[in-house]
Design an enzyme around this catalytic site. Structure first.
Site, PDB file in Angstrom:
ATOM      1  N   TYR A 240      35.731  15.272 -11.220  1.00 20.86           N
ATOM      2  CA  TYR A 240      36.056  15.628  -9.842  1.00 20.86           C
ATOM      3  C   TYR A 240      37.467  14.974  -9.278  1.00 20.86           C
ATOM      4  CZ  TYR A 240      34.896  16.008  -4.703  1.00 20.86           C
ATOM      5  OH  TYR A 240      34.843  16.644  -3.491  1.00 20.86           O
TER       6      TYR A 240
ATOM      7  N   ARG B 169      27.333  26.867   3.790  1.00 18.34           N
ATOM      8  CA  ARG B 169      26.770  25.506   4.639  1.00 18.34           C
ATOM      9  C   ARG B 169      27.998  24.627   4.634  1.00 18.34           C
ATOM     10  NH1 ARG B 169      24.892  25.645  -0.691  1.00 18.34           N
ATOM     11  NH2 ARG B 169      25.575  23.828  -1.995  1.00 18.34           N
TER      12      ARG B 169
END
Ligand SMILES: NC(=O)c1ccc[n+]([C@@H]2O[C@H](COP(=O)([O-])OP(=O)(O)OC[C@H]3O[C@@H](n4cnc5c(N)ncnc54)[C@H](OP(=O)(O)O)[C@@H]3O)[C@@H](O)[C@H]2O)c1
Length: 248
Positions: free
Chosen positions: A152, A21
């Site tokens: 992150y 996706r």
């Protein structure tokens, strides 16, 4: 076996991680439209049943054995990897406190950094000298920090540092290694993060000088440009920002 020991396929091959996706799916479609062989992976094979890729593999990029198996399958089927696109990524908040769990930290670093490292380590020997390209998808958070996302930000900064260093190792083989640093992209991850910080897409649009989120297809075009255009043949080692002007 190295590509130089094989008869190279006349068709070019792209290996794109995380193609089920979002940005990865758009990159898979872009290479397919141009007639390339494409291999892709996701953690669940069921999410790849509709993929136009020629080879779909259930592979967790953080799992070294599964990465090696995917590269073996790709090389067995296509003989080489002309473009390696490390796109699979995972984001999330990991606010720090002495009591916070380390699980999120390790998962984010494993997927974003170690996944890129494993695919480069085992994939690079199969990239043809002179014509191959590696594109690592980082983030504008490889260039700036935000609260609650130390893992992150650390992982994406590290992807950039890794890519800069690895570009020097690949340069004698005339293989380019670049890092894409997107801003807000209209995908499950992008929308999920916007919701997680309590904003709406309209509000985020207003923070972007060009006024909207990036479309996954725009990232795919940029990746394809880096892997095919003569104009990109001397670009290596760089963070390439595609953010609608947000960082300026
Ligand atoms: N969206 C943004 O705003 C944005 C901004 C800057 C950078 N990026 C970066 O762009 C890349 C793609 O992001 P996206 O927005 O398209 O994310 P997404 O919509 O969440 O899609 C992520 C893709 O990676 C796969 N994936 C996740 N963990 C994996 C793992 N351990 N092993 C193999 N595949 C895995 C997912 O498939 P499964 O879940 O089925 O495994 C999915 O195909 C990421 O590296 C992300 O950090 C995104």
């Amino acid at each position: 076996m190295s590509p130089n020991q094989r008869t190279p396929s006349s068709k070019k091959t792209a290996l794109v991680t995380g193609g089920s996706r979002g940005i990865g799916k758009a990159i898979v479609s872009r290479f397919k439209e141009e007639g390339w062989n494409v291999a892709t992976c996701a953690t669940r094979a069921s999410s790849l049943t509709e993929s136009p890729a020629d080879l779909t593999v259930e592979c967790d990029v953080a799992n070294q054995k599964q990465v090696r198996a995917m590269i073996d399958q790709t090389v067995a089927k296509f003989g080489k990897i002309d473009a390696l696109v490390n796109n699979a990524g995972f984001s999330g908040s990991n606010p720090l406190s002495p009591d916070s769990s380390d699980e999120m930290w390790h998962r984010i670093v494993d997927i974003n950094l170690h996944g890129t490292y494993y695919f480069c380590k085992y994939g690079a020997p199969h990239i043809p000298n002179g014509t191959g390209h590696i594109v690592n998808i980082a983030s504008v958070l490889a260039l700036k920090g935000v609260p609650d996302q130390t893992a992150y930000c650390a992982a994406k900064h590290a992807v950039l540092g890794f890519s800069r260093a690895f570009s020097h190792e690949m340069a004698p083989r005339k293989i380019t290694v670049n890092t894409l640093c997107p801003g807000w992209v209209d995908t499950d991850m992008g929308i999920g993060r916007i919701q997680a910080i309590g904003m709406t897409v309209d509000q985020v649009d207003k923070t972007v000088p060009l006024g909207r989120l990036i479309r996954p297809e725009e990232i795919a075009d940029f990746v394809y440009f880096l892997c095919t255009s003569k104009a990109a043949s001397m670009i290596t080692g760089h963070p390439l920002t595609i953010d609608g002007g947000s960082l300026v």
